[in-house]
Design an enzyme around this catalytic site. Structure first.
Site, mmCIF file in Angstrom:
data_model
loop_
_atom_site.group_PDB
_atom_site.id
_atom_site.type_symbol
_atom_site.label_atom_id
_atom_site.label_comp_id
_atom_site.label_asym_id
_atom_site.label_seq_id
_atom_site.Cartn_x
_atom_site.Cartn_y
_atom_site.Cartn_z
ATOM 1 N N CYS A 1 4.963 -2.406 4.296
ATOM 2 C CA CYS A 1 5.263 -1.592 5.662
ATOM 3 C C CYS A 1 3.973 -0.806 5.989
ATOM 4 O O CYS A 1 3.540 -0.018 5.210
ATOM 5 C CB CYS A 1 6.606 -0.752 5.616
ATOM 6 S SG CYS A 1 6.652 0.108 6.825
ATOM 7 N N CYS B 1 3.675 -1.427 14.547
ATOM 8 C CA CYS B 1 4.021 -2.272 13.287
ATOM 9 C C CYS B 1 2.860 -2.434 12.970
ATOM 10 O O CYS B 1 1.968 -3.448 13.192
ATOM 11 C CB CYS B 1 4.836 -3.340 13.861
ATOM 12 S SG CYS B 1 5.473 -4.225 12.450
HETATM 13 O O1 PYC Z 1 4.789 -0.759 10.261
HETATM 14 O O2 PYC Z 1 4.780 -2.662 8.929
HETATM 15 C C1 PYC Z 1 5.402 -1.791 9.718
HETATM 16 C C2 PYC Z 1 6.582 -1.795 9.720
HETATM 17 C C3 PYC Z 1 7.598 -2.963 9.414
HETATM 18 C C4 PYC Z 1 8.795 -2.638 9.850
HETATM 19 C C5 PYC Z 1 8.787 -1.406 10.431
HETATM 20 N N1 PYC Z 1 7.335 -1.024 10.447
#
Ligand code: PYC
Length: 308
Positions: free
Chosen positions: A85, A233
């Site tokens: 993550c 993300c």
């Molecule tokens: O930042 O990799 C990330 C992530 C995955 C799910 C929520 N954030």
């Protein structure tokens, strides 16, 4: 259970410092599988309301196998245990800095997907050098009921993603319910494809034009628990870098800015990986919000979280 909550570009991370289940020893991928198989109630109780919130991602600290790592960590949300993550790793680095466990500079962190490096630049800013990321399929078309065919790429960035450049729904915060419904339907359709087990997509990303000056694009990211990522993300950005590199649209070392659905940003770039993929760099900022002890009263009817 002692926890510290932070957010990275609006996306929460709850670092669990102690009091989690005993996952034994061995590779983190095996300990993560044990967490997923035997401790679902624990994962939901920490991440779901009333203790958690819809977007919560938890970071369970565990002893690393590699003594050169400052921490081992297993990430999970209410729907799945994650391989890696990105926003969580930025939040974890800021949390370890807040605790005085690490100082400014580079540190290695072990995750189920592999060892990643964090560079703590100041109290808030962190660069994550992620695991090698790669595009596995391009031009995959699936039928989205009510919208028709939708085409995207499948790529790995520590988790598996379906990335759609030509979003079936305009990418903006006012369209979040439709974006969520479309992404869930696409993920279901992808799961029925032959060979889906080899690339088990549990995140879907839609792209649209950036709103901020100088940003490359804005995204909407659906997570395994059907919440959307408030940040751009980190693992999704890694998958995106792999796709841009594979299609020759971003060179090694070139930097782009990725906007999230709420307008928070990451700076992204990549270097060539040993196996033909890319080694992504993701720079973002996190802030500590709370330090707490969670209680689990046996008489509490919602002790294991509220599943809506
Ligand atoms: O930042 O990799 C990330 C992530 C995955 C799910 C929520 N954030």
């Amino acid at each position: 259970m002692h926890v510290i909550d932070s957010h990275t570009g609006g996306e929460p991370t709850r670092v669990i410092l102690g009091g989690g289940p005993d996952l034994g020893t061995g590779p983190l991928s095996e300990r993560a599988a044990r967490l997923a198989e035997a401790h679902g109630a624990f994962c939901r109780s920490v991440s779901l309301e009333p203790r958690g919130q819809p977007a919560m991602v938890c970071a369970l600290l565990v002893p690393p196998v590699d003594p050169g790592c400052v921490a081992g960590v297993i990430y999970f949300d209410a729907g799945a245990v994650l391989g890696m993550c990105g926003h969580g790793t930025i939040g974890l680095a800021v949390t370890l800095g807040h605790l005085g466990r690490i100082g400014p500079g580079r540190h290695r962190i072990e995750t189920p997907a592999g060892i990643v490096t964090v560079e703590l630049r100041d109290a808030h800013e962190v660069t994550v050098t992620n695991v090698e990321s790669r595009r596995s399929e391009t031009g995959v078309t699936v039928e989205l009921p009510g919208h028709g065919p939708v085409t995207g790429d499948i790529a790995y960035g520590g988790n598996w993603f379906f990335l759609v450049e030509d979003s079936p729904v305009p990418v903006g915060p006012e369209r979040i319910p439709e974006l969520t419904a479309a992404a869930i339907a696409l993920r279901r359709a992808l799961a029925r494809r032959p060979g889906a087990a080899a690339a088990p997509v549990d995140h879907v990303i839609f792209y649209g034009p950036a709103l901020g000056p100088g940003a490359h694009s804005r995204n909407f990211v659906l997570c395994p628990d059907d919440a959307h990522d408030r940040s751009p993300c980190g693992t999704g950005s890694s998958a995106r870098l792999a796709c841009l590199a594979a299609s020759g649209r971003l060179g090694a070392g070139e930097e782009i800015v990725q906007e999230s659905i709420i307008g928070s940003t990451y700076r992204l770039s990549w270097q060539p990986g040993a196996a033909g993929g890319v080694i992504p760099s993701i720079t973002g900022r996190a802030w500590i919000m709370a330090e707490a002890r969670l209680h689990f009263d046996p008489d509490d009817p919602f002790r294991d979280g509220i599943r809506l």
